[in-house]
Design an enzyme around this catalytic site. Sequence first.
Site, PDB file in Angstrom:
ATOM      1  N   GLN A 135      38.908  39.358  28.807  1.00 48.83           N
ATOM      2  CA  GLN A 135      40.043  38.585  28.294  1.00 48.83           C
ATOM      3  C   GLN A 135      40.489  39.152  26.941  1.00 48.83           C
ATOM      4  O   GLN A 135      39.670  39.282  26.030  1.00 48.83           O
ATOM      5  CB  GLN A 135      39.661  37.101  28.173  1.00 48.83           C
ATOM      6  CG  GLN A 135      40.800  36.196  27.766  1.00 48.83           C
ATOM      7  CD  GLN A 135      41.921  36.135  28.809  1.00 48.83           C
ATOM      8  OE1 GLN A 135      41.673  36.081  30.018  1.00 48.83           O
ATOM      9  NE2 GLN A 135      43.163  36.168  28.353  1.00 48.83           N
ATOM     10  N   LYS A 195      41.592  30.698  35.226  1.00 46.66           N
ATOM     11  CA  LYS A 195      41.140  31.742  36.160  1.00 46.66           C
ATOM     12  C   LYS A 195      39.890  31.286  36.909  1.00 46.66           C
ATOM     13  O   LYS A 195      39.758  31.504  38.115  1.00 46.66           O
ATOM     14  CB  LYS A 195      40.887  33.046  35.384  1.00 46.66           C
ATOM     15  CG  LYS A 195      42.185  33.703  34.927  1.00 46.66           C
ATOM     16  CD  LYS A 195      41.981  34.805  33.893  1.00 46.66           C
ATOM     17  CE  LYS A 195      43.337  35.255  33.349  1.00 46.66           C
ATOM     18  NZ  LYS A 195      43.231  36.237  32.256  1.00 46.66           N
ATOM     19  N   ASP A 217      42.225  43.868  36.547  1.00 42.25           N
ATOM     20  CA  ASP A 217      43.350  43.651  35.627  1.00 42.25           C
ATOM     21  C   ASP A 217      44.254  44.886  35.584  1.00 42.25           C
ATOM     22  O   ASP A 217      45.366  44.821  35.053  1.00 42.25           O
ATOM     23  CB  ASP A 217      42.820  43.359  34.210  1.00 42.25           C
ATOM     24  CG  ASP A 217      43.133  41.941  33.763  1.00 42.25           C
ATOM     25  OD1 ASP A 217      43.949  41.278  34.440  1.00 42.25           O
ATOM     26  OD2 ASP A 217      42.575  41.500  32.745  1.00 42.25           O
TER      27      ASP A 217
END
Length: 282
Positions: free
Chosen positions: A95, A51, A118
């Site tokens: 994450q 990422k 997200d």
Amino acid sequence: MTLIDGKALSNKIQQEIEEEVNKLKQEGIIPGLAVILVGNDPASHTYVNMKEKACERVGFYSIVHKMPETISQEEIIETIKMMNNNSRIDGILVQLPLPKHIDTNKILEVIDPAKDVDGFHPYNMGRVVEGLDSFAPCTPIGVMEMFKEYNINLQGKDICVVGASNIVGKPMAALLVNANATVTITHIYTKDLASHTKKADIIIVGAGKPNLITADMVKEGAIVIDIGINRLSDGRLVGDVDFENVSKKCSFITPVPGGVGPMTIAMLLKNTLTAAKKRRNK
Ligand code: NAD
């Protein structure tokens, strides 16, 4: 059989994002992504590295907050609040998975929904279900982009989603219903998985089980999207589908690697760009 090339599509989208970032930079705007990484899970570290590199490629500003496994929930929450108030940051990503002593839902709910790139905040999830403008989870929207690119019409199609997690299966199913498909969601407690997959025009699987979908479970001409990522003991990366045999029956199929994975990254960048533009009313 057509192989759906997620890598090529992801590269194309990233190029478009880079061009847009170059234009925004002329106005002094640099989209920014903050990533929170807790603990030492090797897969999580690999994903975060990917990422970070992707952010660099398209010209985003990015920071990674690396925290030890033993960090307290309060300290993570404080960092998120800081990022919520940081004007250089447009997107915040935690994450997953987080260590066991951390309440993941509590953490995700602290993220400002306007920076929730997200798409895991319940506010955005609710808007996804209602079909409203929102940040939707990156993997399911990556799959939707693939359907668009390959002109696969979803209206009236029988679609079997295998796996019902909050980040993959459930939002995937919601997006498909909103595209007028007839959706069956299956999971570990489904009595007879094959009876559902065999009827499906499209199978989308994200369960994390190598070879879960075998050729006898797939109807001739079906479309198969493999979200699964599994590392075998010999080091090979495979999906949830017996690719070699299933692909012979398919009209379209995604490979692993090179299918859904790269699309997830592209959609994260796209959501971050959207967040950056929205915050400045662009
Ligand atoms: P998860 O463990 O949270 O959920 C797995 C789901 O699959 C559950 O709903 C479970 O009931 C179901 N399941 C498990 N075994 C099953 C079986 N035998 N039959 C039917 N259903 C079964 O996992 P997740 O976070 O949703 O991830 C699923 C997979 O997708 C993993 O392999 C993960 O690595 C992968 N993934 C890939 C991407 C990507 O970018 N390609 C993104 C996220 C997750």
